[in-house]
Scaffold this active site. Structure first.
Site, PDB file in Angstrom:
ATOM      1  N   ASN A  35      -8.502  -9.434  -4.500  1.00 20.47           N
ATOM      2  CA  ASN A  35      -7.734  -8.435  -5.250  1.00 20.47           C
ATOM      3  C   ASN A  35      -7.016  -7.516  -4.247  1.00 20.47           C
ATOM      4  O   ASN A  35      -7.168  -6.305  -4.248  1.00 20.47           O
ATOM      5  CB  ASN A  35      -8.646  -7.632  -6.201  1.00 20.47           C
ATOM      6  CG  ASN A  35      -7.840  -6.755  -7.141  1.00 20.47           C
ATOM      7  OD1 ASN A  35      -8.034  -5.553  -7.219  1.00 20.47           O
ATOM      8  ND2 ASN A  35      -6.899  -7.344  -7.845  1.00 20.47           N
TER       9      ASN A  35
ATOM     10  N   HIS B  22      -4.664  -5.337  -1.888  1.00 18.16           N
ATOM     11  CA  HIS B  22      -3.627  -4.312  -2.034  1.00 18.16           C
ATOM     12  C   HIS B  22      -3.127  -3.956  -0.642  1.00 18.16           C
ATOM     13  O   HIS B  22      -3.554  -4.555   0.357  1.00 18.16           O
ATOM     14  CB  HIS B  22      -4.193  -3.094  -2.786  1.00 18.16           C
ATOM     15  CG  HIS B  22      -5.501  -2.597  -2.244  1.00 18.16           C
ATOM     16  ND1 HIS B  22      -5.616  -2.037  -0.975  1.00 18.16           N
ATOM     17  CD2 HIS B  22      -6.759  -2.599  -2.750  1.00 18.16           C
ATOM     18  CE1 HIS B  22      -6.865  -1.693  -0.753  1.00 18.16           C
ATOM     19  NE2 HIS B  22      -7.588  -2.045  -1.812  1.00 18.16           N
TER      20      HIS B  22
ATOM     21  N   HIS C   5      -5.593  -3.683   2.302  1.00 18.16           N
ATOM     22  CA  HIS C   5      -6.007  -4.945   2.935  1.00 18.16           C
ATOM     23  C   HIS C   5      -4.891  -5.483   3.830  1.00 18.16           C
ATOM     24  O   HIS C   5      -5.138  -5.984   4.914  1.00 18.16           O
ATOM     25  CB  HIS C   5      -6.313  -6.015   1.875  1.00 18.16           C
ATOM     26  CG  HIS C   5      -7.453  -5.676   0.963  1.00 18.16           C
ATOM     27  ND1 HIS C   5      -7.265  -5.353  -0.356  1.00 18.16           N
ATOM     28  CD2 HIS C   5      -8.782  -5.622   1.181  1.00 18.16           C
ATOM     29  CE1 HIS C   5      -8.433  -5.121  -0.918  1.00 18.16           C
ATOM     30  NE2 HIS C   5      -9.365  -5.277  -0.016  1.00 18.16           N
TER      31      HIS C   5
ATOM     32  N   GLY D 288     -11.451  -1.221   6.787  1.00 16.95           N
ATOM     33  CA  GLY D 288     -10.746   0.012   6.417  1.00 16.95           C
ATOM     34  C   GLY D 288     -11.637   1.232   6.594  1.00 16.95           C
ATOM     35  O   GLY D 288     -12.846   1.193   6.355  1.00 16.95           O
TER      36      GLY D 288
ATOM     37  N   ARG E 141     -10.776  -0.799  -7.160  1.00 12.47           N
ATOM     38  CA  ARG E 141     -11.372  -0.147  -8.332  1.00 12.47           C
ATOM     39  C   ARG E 141     -10.413   0.821  -9.013  1.00 12.47           C
ATOM     40  O   ARG E 141     -10.689   1.279 -10.123  1.00 12.47           O
ATOM     41  CB  ARG E 141     -12.689   0.526  -7.943  1.00 12.47           C
ATOM     42  CG  ARG E 141     -13.756  -0.519  -7.584  1.00 12.47           C
ATOM     43  CD  ARG E 141     -15.119   0.062  -7.343  1.00 12.47           C
ATOM     44  NE  ARG E 141     -16.136  -0.977  -7.300  1.00 12.47           N
ATOM     45  CZ  ARG E 141     -16.636  -1.502  -6.172  1.00 12.47           C
ATOM     46  NH1 ARG E 141     -16.210  -1.091  -4.995  1.00 12.47           N
ATOM     47  NH2 ARG E 141     -17.571  -2.444  -6.225  1.00 12.47           N
TER      48      ARG E 141
END
Ligand code: PAF
Length: 286
Positions: free
Chosen positions: A32, A34, A37, A153, A193
């Site tokens: 997932n 974004h 990443h 991160g 999230r």
């Protein structure tokens, strides 16, 4: 971009690159993807150079989710993820099934565990066993990929600290690189999230980083009653609609309680907005 699901073929490909003298940078993810990443992937390429190889992984690791957490609801966007990694010039995506990583079942997997002083506080206090799941899967991925560097991160600051400690304690010859948090225009830290937020909650969400900035400004202006400051911070967050899990001030290097002699500090927060549990942090030097 090559896509591998099996450990032996992945090892064979990476061994071939190593025989040619290539170094390997690794970005583990749960998918997932974004911009946060993708900034890890770009930094991986910048550091490893055009001669090096960038490997990413996508695996939603069940070991790091608690019984009441969002494992089943965790967002999956496999096609978008592959396209995004391909566009960034990733050389190899490792995308194993659960049985490939945990062939004996989740429950009977050997585990890797960092010291409790780092893993039972902050997110570890509200998510028992979470960091054991993270260190176990990352140690396995490191053994499988055997990268020269690995990037994570800074939004997950505690995870970064735990993984640095694991690598140091277990003498893993891997350089761990922390990469700055990527934010939306209003300051909200990018996170998979965030997709759980309703429109109203999305408006409130940027208040988390804003509150951390306000508290940091008070510390920078000389305020040293940290307990009172944090109480104010918690009240401020509750007032705008967050349910605060924790708001803490810690030493930036080892996450121990911050004292008045410490100069490198970090504010860390986790707070619920509806079903989304958001985390963020802010480094402060005084
Ligand atoms: O940060 C994450 O996405 C995960 O915790 C990680 C490091 C990929 C391990 O599953």
């Amino acid at each position: 971009m090559l896509i591998e699901a099996l450990i032996p073929s992945l090892r064979e490909t990476i061994a071939g690159w190593r025989d040619e003298g290539a170094r390997v940078a690794f970005v583990p993810t749960m998918g997932n993807l974004h911009e946060g990443h993708l900034s890890l992937v770009r930094e991986a390429r910048r550091r490893i150079g055009s001669e090096g190889r960038v490997v990413a992984s996508i695996f939603v690791n069940p070991l790091q989710f608690g019984a009441n957490e969002d494992l089943d609801a965790y967002p999956h966007t496999p096609e978008e993820d592959v396209a995004a990694l391909e566009a960034e010039g990733v050389d190899l995506l490792f995308r194993p099934e659960e049985a490939e990583l945990y062939p004996n079942g989740r429950e009977s997997q050997s585990i890797v565990e960092a010291p409790a002083a780092l893993t039972n506080i902050l997110c570890g206090a509200s998510r028992p066993g979470h960091f054991r799941g993270v260190t176990t899967v990352v140690a396995k991925l490191f053994n499988i990929v055997q990268p020269d560097l690995a990037l994570f991160g800074e939004k997950d600051y505690q995870q970064l600290a735990v993984l640095r400690r694991m690598v140091a304690d277990l003498n893993m010859p891997i350089e761990i690189i922390g990469v700055s948090t990527v934010r939306e225009a209003d300051g909200l830290a990018m996170s998979s999230r965030n997709g759980y937020l309703s429109e109203d909650e999305r408006h409130i969400a940027s208040g988390l980083q804003r509150s951390l900035r306000e508290l940091a400004a008070r510390i920078e202006a000389g305020e040293r009653d940290y307990e009172e400051l944090l109480e104010d911070g918690r009240a401020m967050l509750e007032l705008v609609g967050f349910e605060v899990d924790y708001l803490e001030l810690r030493r930036a290097d080892d996450l121990a309680e911050a004292g008045s002699d410490d100069h490198a500090l970090i504010l860390l927060a986790a707070a619920f907005l509806g079903r989304a549990r958001l985390i963020d942090n802010l480094l402060i030097t005084i």
